[in-house]
Design a protein around this motif. Sequence first.
Motif, PDB file in Angstrom:
ATOM      1  N   ALA A   8     -40.203  28.570 -53.905  1.00 16.98           N
ATOM      2  CA  ALA A   8     -39.326  28.764 -55.069  1.00 16.98           C
ATOM      3  C   ALA A   8     -40.194  28.919 -56.304  1.00 16.98           C
ATOM      4  O   ALA A   8     -41.297  28.368 -56.372  1.00 16.98           O
ATOM      5  CB  ALA A   8     -38.387  27.579 -55.231  1.00 16.98           C
ATOM      6  N   SER A   9     -39.673  29.656 -57.282  1.00 21.44           N
ATOM      7  CA  SER A   9     -40.399  29.819 -58.539  1.00 21.44           C
ATOM      8  C   SER A   9     -39.391  30.073 -59.643  1.00 21.44           C
ATOM      9  O   SER A   9     -38.426  30.817 -59.459  1.00 21.44           O
ATOM     10  CB  SER A   9     -41.385  30.981 -58.452  1.00 21.44           C
ATOM     11  N   GLU A  10     -39.610  29.409 -60.778  1.00 22.62           N
ATOM     12  CA  GLU A  10     -38.722  29.632 -61.916  1.00 22.62           C
ATOM     13  C   GLU A  10     -39.481  29.433 -63.220  1.00 22.62           C
ATOM     14  O   GLU A  10     -40.410  28.637 -63.301  1.00 22.62           O
ATOM     15  CB  GLU A  10     -37.510  28.707 -61.865  1.00 22.62           C
ATOM     16  N   ILE A  11     -39.054  30.189 -64.226  1.00 22.03           N
ATOM     17  CA  ILE A  11     -39.588  30.009 -65.565  1.00 22.03           C
ATOM     18  C   ILE A  11     -38.820  28.839 -66.159  1.00 22.03           C
ATOM     19  O   ILE A  11     -37.589  28.854 -66.203  1.00 22.03           O
ATOM     20  CB  ILE A  11     -39.425  31.282 -66.406  1.00 22.03           C
ATOM     21  N   THR A  12     -39.547  27.808 -66.604  1.00 28.41           N
ATOM     22  CA  THR A  12     -38.879  26.614 -67.107  1.00 28.41           C
ATOM     23  C   THR A  12     -38.654  26.674 -68.616  1.00 28.41           C
ATOM     24  O   THR A  12     -37.697  26.106 -69.115  1.00 28.41           O
ATOM     25  CB  THR A  12     -39.673  25.348 -66.736  1.00 28.41           C
ATOM     26  N   LYS A  13     -39.535  27.315 -69.344  1.00 30.14           N
ATOM     27  CA  LYS A  13     -39.373  27.603 -70.773  1.00 30.14           C
ATOM     28  C   LYS A  13     -40.430  28.621 -71.150  1.00 30.14           C
ATOM     29  O   LYS A  13     -41.245  29.003 -70.312  1.00 30.14           O
ATOM     30  CB  LYS A  13     -39.431  26.347 -71.635  1.00 30.14           C
ATOM     31  N   ALA A  14     -40.418  29.039 -72.394  1.00 31.15           N
ATOM     32  CA  ALA A  14     -41.380  30.055 -72.819  1.00 31.15           C
ATOM     33  C   ALA A  14     -42.794  29.621 -72.464  1.00 31.15           C
ATOM     34  O   ALA A  14     -43.215  28.518 -72.793  1.00 31.15           O
ATOM     35  CB  ALA A  14     -41.262  30.291 -74.323  1.00 31.15           C
ATOM     36  N   GLN A  15     -43.477  30.477 -71.751  1.00 30.14           N
ATOM     37  CA  GLN A  15     -44.864  30.269 -71.353  1.00 30.14           C
ATOM     38  C   GLN A  15     -45.081  29.076 -70.428  1.00 30.14           C
ATOM     39  O   GLN A  15     -46.153  28.483 -70.427  1.00 30.14           O
ATOM     40  CB  GLN A  15     -45.779  30.182 -72.568  1.00 30.14           C
ATOM     41  N   SER A  16     -44.097  28.731 -69.628  1.00 30.52           N
ATOM     42  CA  SER A  16     -44.335  27.740 -68.576  1.00 30.52           C
ATOM     43  C   SER A  16     -43.439  28.055 -67.388  1.00 30.52           C
ATOM     44  O   SER A  16     -42.360  28.634 -67.535  1.00 30.52           O
ATOM     45  CB  SER A  16     -44.112  26.311 -69.075  1.00 30.52           C
ATOM     46  N   PHE A  17     -43.949  27.691 -66.221  1.00 33.95           N
ATOM     47  CA  PHE A  17     -43.195  27.955 -65.003  1.00 33.95           C
ATOM     48  C   PHE A  17     -43.491  26.885 -63.967  1.00 33.95           C
ATOM     49  O   PHE A  17     -44.454  26.130 -64.087  1.00 33.95           O
ATOM     50  CB  PHE A  17     -43.498  29.356 -64.444  1.00 33.95           C
ATOM     51  N   GLU A  18     -42.614  26.826 -62.980  1.00 35.20           N
ATOM     52  CA  GLU A  18     -42.757  25.870 -61.882  1.00 35.20           C
ATOM     53  C   GLU A  18     -42.623  26.642 -60.573  1.00 35.20           C
ATOM     54  O   GLU A  18     -41.677  27.406 -60.405  1.00 35.20           O
ATOM     55  CB  GLU A  18     -41.662  24.820 -61.984  1.00 35.20           C
ATOM     56  N   THR A  19     -43.584  26.456 -59.705  1.00 38.88           N
ATOM     57  CA  THR A  19     -43.570  27.141 -58.418  1.00 38.88           C
ATOM     58  C   THR A  19     -43.840  26.132 -57.313  1.00 38.88           C
ATOM     59  O   THR A  19     -44.768  25.340 -57.410  1.00 38.88           O
ATOM     60  CB  THR A  19     -44.635  28.254 -58.362  1.00 38.88           C
ATOM     61  N   THR A  20     -43.008  26.182 -56.278  1.00 40.62           N
ATOM     62  CA  THR A  20     -43.213  25.343 -55.099  1.00 40.62           C
ATOM     63  C   THR A  20     -43.785  26.213 -54.001  1.00 40.62           C
ATOM     64  O   THR A  20     -43.264  27.297 -53.720  1.00 40.62           O
ATOM     65  CB  THR A  20     -41.889  24.702 -54.631  1.00 40.62           C
ATOM     66  N   VAL A  21     -44.888  25.750 -53.406  1.00 40.19           N
ATOM     67  CA  VAL A  21     -45.505  26.473 -52.297  1.00 40.19           C
ATOM     68  C   VAL A  21     -45.527  25.571 -51.068  1.00 40.19           C
ATOM     69  O   VAL A  21     -45.527  24.347 -51.183  1.00 40.19           O
ATOM     70  CB  VAL A  21     -46.946  26.941 -52.630  1.00 40.19           C
ATOM     71  N   ILE A  71     -48.735  27.680 -70.111  1.00 43.77           N
ATOM     72  CA  ILE A  71     -49.727  28.698 -70.474  1.00 43.77           C
ATOM     73  C   ILE A  71     -49.835  28.830 -71.980  1.00 43.77           C
ATOM     74  O   ILE A  71     -48.829  28.846 -72.690  1.00 43.77           O
ATOM     75  CB  ILE A  71     -49.329  30.074 -69.887  1.00 43.77           C
ATOM     76  N   GLN A  72     -51.077  28.965 -72.448  1.00 38.73           N
ATOM     77  CA  GLN A  72     -51.346  29.289 -73.849  1.00 38.73           C
ATOM     78  C   GLN A  72     -52.335  30.443 -73.856  1.00 38.73           C
ATOM     79  O   GLN A  72     -53.461  30.305 -73.370  1.00 38.73           O
ATOM     80  CB  GLN A  72     -51.928  28.085 -74.585  1.00 38.73           C
ATOM     81  N   GLU A  73     -51.910  31.583 -74.375  1.00 40.71           N
ATOM     82  CA  GLU A  73     -52.801  32.741 -74.459  1.00 40.71           C
ATOM     83  C   GLU A  73     -53.486  32.757 -75.825  1.00 40.71           C
ATOM     84  O   GLU A  73     -52.859  32.498 -76.847  1.00 40.71           O
ATOM     85  CB  GLU A  73     -52.023  34.031 -74.230  1.00 40.71           C
ATOM     86  N   ASP A  74     -54.784  33.042 -75.809  1.00 38.35           N
ATOM     87  CA  ASP A  74     -55.583  33.070 -77.027  1.00 38.35           C
ATOM     88  C   ASP A  74     -56.546  34.247 -76.925  1.00 38.35           C
ATOM     89  O   ASP A  74     -57.655  34.102 -76.399  1.00 38.35           O
ATOM     90  CB  ASP A  74     -56.327  31.739 -77.196  1.00 38.35           C
ATOM     91  N   TYR A 126     -58.408  34.977 -73.657  1.00 38.20           N
ATOM     92  CA  TYR A 126     -58.401  33.761 -72.855  1.00 38.20           C
ATOM     93  C   TYR A 126     -56.985  33.309 -72.542  1.00 38.20           C
ATOM     94  O   TYR A 126     -56.062  33.505 -73.334  1.00 38.20           O
ATOM     95  CB  TYR A 126     -59.125  32.627 -73.605  1.00 38.20           C
ATOM     96  N   VAL A 127     -56.838  32.709 -71.376  1.00 40.46           N
ATOM     97  CA  VAL A 127     -55.583  32.094 -70.967  1.00 40.46           C
ATOM     98  C   VAL A 127     -55.908  30.652 -70.618  1.00 40.46           C
ATOM     99  O   VAL A 127     -56.720  30.392 -69.727  1.00 40.46           O
ATOM    100  CB  VAL A 127     -54.965  32.811 -69.739  1.00 40.46           C
ATOM    101  N   LYS A 128     -55.308  29.738 -71.348  1.00 40.17           N
ATOM    102  CA  LYS A 128     -55.530  28.316 -71.096  1.00 40.17           C
ATOM    103  C   LYS A 128     -54.265  27.744 -70.488  1.00 40.17           C
ATOM    104  O   LYS A 128     -53.162  28.012 -70.968  1.00 40.17           O
ATOM    105  CB  LYS A 128     -55.872  27.597 -72.393  1.00 40.17           C
ATOM    106  N   ILE A 129     -54.445  26.976 -69.419  1.00 40.98           N
ATOM    107  CA  ILE A 129     -53.270  26.387 -68.769  1.00 40.98           C
ATOM    108  C   ILE A 129     -53.451  24.878 -68.631  1.00 40.98           C
ATOM    109  O   ILE A 129     -54.563  24.361 -68.562  1.00 40.98           O
ATOM    110  CB  ILE A 129     -52.968  27.028 -67.393  1.00 40.98           C
ATOM    111  N   LYS A 130     -52.304  24.214 -68.611  1.00 34.29           N
ATOM    112  CA  LYS A 130     -52.242  22.799 -68.240  1.00 34.29           C
ATOM    113  C   LYS A 130     -51.396  22.754 -66.990  1.00 34.29           C
ATOM    114  O   LYS A 130     -50.306  23.329 -66.929  1.00 34.29           O
ATOM    115  CB  LYS A 130     -51.607  21.965 -69.346  1.00 34.29           C
ATOM    116  N   ASN A 131     -51.914  22.116 -65.971  1.00 34.32           N
ATOM    117  CA  ASN A 131     -51.232  22.054 -64.686  1.00 34.32           C
ATOM    118  C   ASN A 131     -50.971  20.605 -64.291  1.00 34.32           C
ATOM    119  O   ASN A 131     -51.815  19.729 -64.489  1.00 34.32           O
ATOM    120  CB  ASN A 131     -52.089  22.716 -63.603  1.00 34.32           C
ATOM    121  N   SER A 132     -49.807  20.396 -63.728  1.00 40.03           N
ATOM    122  CA  SER A 132     -49.548  19.146 -63.024  1.00 40.03           C
ATOM    123  C   SER A 132     -48.871  19.534 -61.713  1.00 40.03           C
ATOM    124  O   SER A 132     -47.911  20.293 -61.693  1.00 40.03           O
ATOM    125  CB  SER A 132     -48.671  18.198 -63.844  1.00 40.03           C
TER     126      SER A 132
END
Length: 123
Positions: free
Chosen positions: A11-24, A92-95, A98-104
């Motif tokens: 499953a995959s869904e966009i949770t809010k602007a520039q963030s998403f959640e994907t189950t693998v 995700i934060q684009e600069d 560069y693309v900087k991400i925080k993952n949990s």
Amino acid sequence: MLLQQFYTIVASEITKAQSFETTVKIQKEHPIFEGHFPNFPVTPGVTMLQIIKELTEDHLQQSLFIESASNVKFLTMVDPNINANLKFNIVIQEDGNYVKIKNSTSFNDGTPVLKCNVTFVKR
């Protein structure tokens, strides 16, 4: 995909602007587990970082190169015979280039598995 048939997206869904959640779902029959480790499969941490890269590339439709990773914390071993599903929450934060991400990453029950920050360079 670097690791052919290592995982499938459940499953995959966009949770809010520039963030998403994907189950693998990790494929417990994958040959990587024959060497890591026989009769006691543990998902290699580097493969989880590769999944993060591939999910981010797919989300952005952009080829990326890992420049750095920080605050990488593997909190729980992932035995695909016990917990094959992993839920990746990526912000995700684009600069510029560069693309900087925080993952949990967690199991379906919310148990934390991996937390990290990764900086990618757009190719």
